[in-house]
Write a protein that holds these residues in place. Sequence first.
Motif, PDB file in Angstrom:
ATOM      1  N   GLY A   1       3.457   2.862  -1.283  1.00 30.12           N
ATOM      2  CA  GLY A   1       2.488   3.955  -1.325  1.00 30.12           C
ATOM      3  C   GLY A   1       2.914   5.210  -0.580  1.00 30.12           C
ATOM      4  O   GLY A   1       2.056   5.975  -0.144  1.00 30.12           O
ATOM      5  N   TYR A   2       4.233   5.426  -0.438  1.00 29.09           N
ATOM      6  CA  TYR A   2       4.704   6.638   0.249  1.00 29.09           C
ATOM      7  C   TYR A   2       5.402   7.574  -0.734  1.00 29.09           C
ATOM      8  O   TYR A   2       6.108   7.129  -1.632  1.00 29.09           O
ATOM      9  N   ASP A   3       5.207   8.870  -0.525  1.00 30.12           N
ATOM     10  CA  ASP A   3       5.889   9.876  -1.338  1.00 30.12           C
ATOM     11  C   ASP A   3       7.340  10.002  -0.870  1.00 30.12           C
ATOM     12  O   ASP A   3       7.652   9.697   0.285  1.00 30.12           O
ATOM     13  N   PRO A   4       8.220  10.518  -1.746  1.00 32.78           N
ATOM     14  CA  PRO A   4       9.641  10.588  -1.361  1.00 32.78           C
ATOM     15  C   PRO A   4       9.913  11.512  -0.177  1.00 32.78           C
ATOM     16  O   PRO A   4      10.936  11.366   0.490  1.00 32.78           O
TER      17      PRO A   4
ATOM     18  N   THR B   1       2.424  -1.875 -23.548  1.00 34.00           N
ATOM     19  CA  THR B   1       1.919  -2.624 -22.400  1.00 34.00           C
ATOM     20  C   THR B   1       2.753  -2.241 -21.190  1.00 34.00           C
ATOM     21  O   THR B   1       3.979  -2.345 -21.221  1.00 34.00           O
ATOM     22  N   VAL B   2       2.089  -1.784 -20.172  1.00 31.59           N
ATOM     23  CA  VAL B   2       2.802  -1.319 -18.984  1.00 31.59           C
ATOM     24  C   VAL B   2       2.477  -2.243 -17.821  1.00 31.59           C
ATOM     25  O   VAL B   2       1.322  -2.399 -17.446  1.00 31.59           O
ATOM     26  N   SER B   3       3.510  -2.872 -17.311  1.00 30.08           N
ATOM     27  CA  SER B   3       3.318  -3.747 -16.166  1.00 30.08           C
ATOM     28  C   SER B   3       3.901  -3.060 -14.942  1.00 30.08           C
ATOM     29  O   SER B   3       4.999  -2.516 -14.999  1.00 30.08           O
ATOM     30  N   MET B   4       3.155  -3.063 -13.861  1.00 22.40           N
ATOM     31  CA  MET B   4       3.599  -2.361 -12.665  1.00 22.40           C
ATOM     32  C   MET B   4       3.714  -3.354 -11.517  1.00 22.40           C
ATOM     33  O   MET B   4       2.734  -3.987 -11.142  1.00 22.40           O
ATOM     34  N   VAL B   5       4.936  -3.479 -10.996  1.00 18.98           N
ATOM     35  CA  VAL B   5       5.179  -4.428  -9.924  1.00 18.98           C
ATOM     36  C   VAL B   5       5.255  -3.656  -8.618  1.00 18.98           C
ATOM     37  O   VAL B   5       6.206  -2.908  -8.389  1.00 18.98           O
ATOM     38  N   LEU B   6       4.240  -3.782  -7.782  1.00 20.40           N
ATOM     39  CA  LEU B   6       4.327  -3.111  -6.483  1.00 20.40           C
ATOM     40  C   LEU B   6       3.321  -3.668  -5.478  1.00 20.40           C
ATOM     41  O   LEU B   6       2.454  -4.458  -5.829  1.00 20.40           O
ATOM     42  N   ASN B   7       3.495  -3.238  -4.253  1.00 20.06           N
ATOM     43  CA  ASN B   7       2.706  -3.757  -3.147  1.00 20.06           C
ATOM     44  C   ASN B   7       1.533  -2.833  -2.834  1.00 20.06           C
ATOM     45  O   ASN B   7       0.707  -2.574  -3.688  1.00 20.06           O
ATOM     46  N   ALA B   8       1.518  -2.337  -1.608  1.00 17.72           N
ATOM     47  CA  ALA B   8       0.355  -1.601  -1.113  1.00 17.72           C
ATOM     48  C   ALA B   8       0.035  -0.359  -1.926  1.00 17.72           C
ATOM     49  O   ALA B   8      -1.099   0.107  -1.931  1.00 17.72           O
ATOM     50  N   GLY B   9       1.014   0.169  -2.643  1.00 18.09           N
ATOM     51  CA  GLY B   9       0.775   1.367  -3.432  1.00 18.09           C
ATOM     52  C   GLY B   9       0.019   1.103  -4.731  1.00 18.09           C
ATOM     53  O   GLY B   9      -0.253   2.048  -5.486  1.00 18.09           O
ATOM     54  N   SER B  10      -0.330  -0.157  -5.006  1.00 17.25           N
ATOM     55  CA  SER B  10      -0.913  -0.522  -6.304  1.00 17.25           C
ATOM     56  C   SER B  10      -2.158   0.270  -6.705  1.00 17.25           C
ATOM     57  O   SER B  10      -2.212   0.793  -7.826  1.00 17.25           O
TER      58      SER B  10
ATOM     59  N   LEU C   1       0.608  10.007  -4.814  1.00 13.85           N
ATOM     60  CA  LEU C   1       0.460   8.608  -4.390  1.00 13.85           C
ATOM     61  C   LEU C   1       0.252   8.516  -2.874  1.00 13.85           C
ATOM     62  O   LEU C   1      -0.676   7.869  -2.393  1.00 13.85           O
ATOM     63  N   GLY C   2       1.109   9.190  -2.115  1.00  5.73           N
ATOM     64  CA  GLY C   2       1.058   9.091  -0.661  1.00  5.73           C
ATOM     65  C   GLY C   2      -0.206   9.696  -0.075  1.00  5.73           C
ATOM     66  O   GLY C   2      -0.740   9.188   0.912  1.00  5.73           O
ATOM     67  N   GLU C   3      -0.697  10.758  -0.705  1.00  3.10           N
ATOM     68  CA  GLU C   3      -1.923  11.397  -0.199  1.00  3.10           C
ATOM     69  C   GLU C   3      -3.128  10.471  -0.406  1.00  3.10           C
ATOM     70  O   GLU C   3      -3.987  10.332   0.468  1.00  3.10           O
ATOM     71  N   MET C   4      -3.175   9.819  -1.572  1.00  2.00           N
ATOM     72  CA  MET C   4      -4.284   8.895  -1.835  1.00  2.00           C
ATOM     73  C   MET C   4      -4.175   7.666  -0.926  1.00  2.00           C
ATOM     74  O   MET C   4      -5.163   7.181  -0.378  1.00  2.00           O
ATOM     75  N   GLN C   5      -2.930   7.211  -0.746  1.00  2.00           N
ATOM     76  CA  GLN C   5      -2.709   6.026   0.079  1.00  2.00           C
ATOM     77  C   GLN C   5      -3.148   6.256   1.525  1.00  2.00           C
ATOM     78  O   GLN C   5      -3.716   5.371   2.161  1.00  2.00           O
ATOM     79  N   ALA C   6      -2.876   7.439   2.038  1.00  2.00           N
ATOM     80  CA  ALA C   6      -3.216   7.725   3.435  1.00  2.00           C
ATOM     81  C   ALA C   6      -4.725   7.556   3.648  1.00  2.00           C
ATOM     82  O   ALA C   6      -5.166   7.017   4.672  1.00  2.00           O
TER      83      ALA C   6
END
Lengths: 558, 138
Positions: free
Chosen positions: A122-125, A160-169, A543-548
């Motif tokens: 969930g972090y921006d680059p 069909t889009v599958s997204m594999v990720l952790n806290a950024g989900s 992503l990072g702004e929403m995650q924060a």
Amino acid sequence: MISADTKPEESPYALWQQTVSARYKDRSFVARNRSGVEVDPVYGGLDRHGNEAEMPGQYPYTRGIYPIHYQFQPWMDLQIIGFGLPSQTRERMDLLLEQGGSKGYFDREAYNFIFDMPTSMGYDPDHPGVRGSIGDCGISVCKARDYEILLDGKDLAKTTVSMVLNAGSPAMLGLYLAAAKRRGFAFDKLGGNLTNYIWDFFGHSGGTNFSPRGSYRLIADIAAYCAEHVPLWNPLTISEHNICEAGATNVQAVAYSIAAIIAVNEECVKLGIDPDTVVPRFGFHVRYGENFFEEVAKTRALRRVYAKVNRERFGCKKSGSLQARIHAQTAGSLLTAQQPLNNLVRNAYGALAAVLSGANGMTINAYDEALGLPTEEAVTLSLRTSQIIAEETGAVHVSDPFGGSYYVEALTDEIERRVFEIIADIDDRGGLIACIESGWIKQQVSAAAYQWRQEIESGARTMVGVNKYTTDEPEQFAVFQPDPEAARLAIADVERHRRERDATRCAAALEDLRRAAVEVNEGRAIGSVMANLVAAAEADATLGEMQAILHEVFGRNK
Amino acid sequence: MPDTAPQPRVLLTKSFIDSHDRAIATIALALRDAAMEVVLIDYEQPEDVVTVALQEDVDIIGLSFMSGGQVETTQKIVAELQRREVPDLPVVVGGVIRPFDVAPLEAVGVREIFRGGAPLTDVVATFDRLARAYRSHV
């Protein structure tokens, strides 16, 4: 189990025949082998107790969730894909499609995206701590616009889009839905999958994930939103695979996975959500590793325990709530840097175990993953492995081919017994969340991982090419080298994005998200976090702004 | 005569965004079984590693990389060791270390590289040797 007074037409076999003829009419699923012998799609008989055995597609679904499986619908090949910038991953997607991969169900295209670690968490680059990991081991995605590049020209109603990720989900789903909305696709046509590994009790991803309590609240929010607005979307995958990969035994991993389902369902019940409205869209990600028969038996036990828990403990009635859908992945932790071609063979056996278990989707790892990111050649060989199993071996002709095997049936029962023992232990300890917070689960998993390693060290467990049949000759293999420019371009892109967007609109949308998060955290307006993530992503929040904001409200893991 | 030298103190660490911690957790247990004192942390900024290493007075740093950042992060940590005037504190690296990572890692003075499958006995012996050598010279 049938009693003495069961009428013959109510026997499992007769009921199965009725279902098949009702569902598939006169279509025949009989196959013919090399010698011309006709093989039935399923075989029945007596179980270990002398009663007529359960058939595939019948509760508790030990033998599979469909009365007819691969003979009607092959598994979905979902090779993991993603590196660098969205434009670079898109090139690899086009290659896979050309090779006959990316096939979803019902003629859809299917992609299984993996993100770089910053995105996954969930972090921006341009976050200061993530340099060096951008675009490495996955795609860098942080705004809705990135999906417009990744999926340019694709009909999202047929993808069909599958997204594999952790806290950024959670925020990631917001980005995808916002991109789809901008392109004019109705949410009720969108199919896909979000792993939603936002909490982790097996050591995994320490402080970047959400607190255990916050995680379960967010999962309920997303599930409730999707059930209402994106009904074809699968908002939660419980990763038995990741628990195993962190070092747990098969029995532990199945038990902890079921315990996670129990915790989600309990959260839903607490919030007034009927489990039958959300559970049918939950699924599992299961690892297929070193012990062939144990993998098959654990899959059968997992399906059975899941059905029993959802029906008996939560009163679920819909058949979809009782059927564990399983995405298989071969074991990454068994891939060796030594003699890497051996991994092709390991992957093939793992994939075969998954097929003989009746898995619904498949990811076969690339043989060179212990060396670095997969090369194109290795990715293609993984796909060919699946195609050989599907189209050459005949493994697909009969569902649950191990059904009735003395060994596999006994092992299935034993795994079920041990899984229920661990679930009872977790209940006694106050439930899964308490066991995560106390560190108990993590200790159990680390101890199992260490024991496995010691078995390798002592030679009690063989790893060919590592502790036996080793060679000293240096081996030269092509290793994929990610583009060092990707990080610079990704950072420049997000900086430009922040400059060019409507800052007032974006800030207001983020403020709405914060208000919704606070409400949901207090147990009200469930579903409104996800709705506001979509709105914020549409307003060009990253992503990072929403995650924060989510981290601030729902708390981070300790 | 009994060995009264204090046991080596080790800092094991990986990035906060790298979720693959099976290897580092296993190494931590192996070093503890060998009676070393192990500090295991996630870092957010590479420079944080050096701050913790100094606070905890460790004799060696082990960095784990399973998903990127191998060269850039190590370079930053080594530069920070120099800036904080502990340039000799040994650094070892483990995980997915690709052929093209090796030369730049060696160039900044990484003492040892461990890949998957490296015997734990070798790993433990290397930590022990480097940590004791460092302590005897400071």
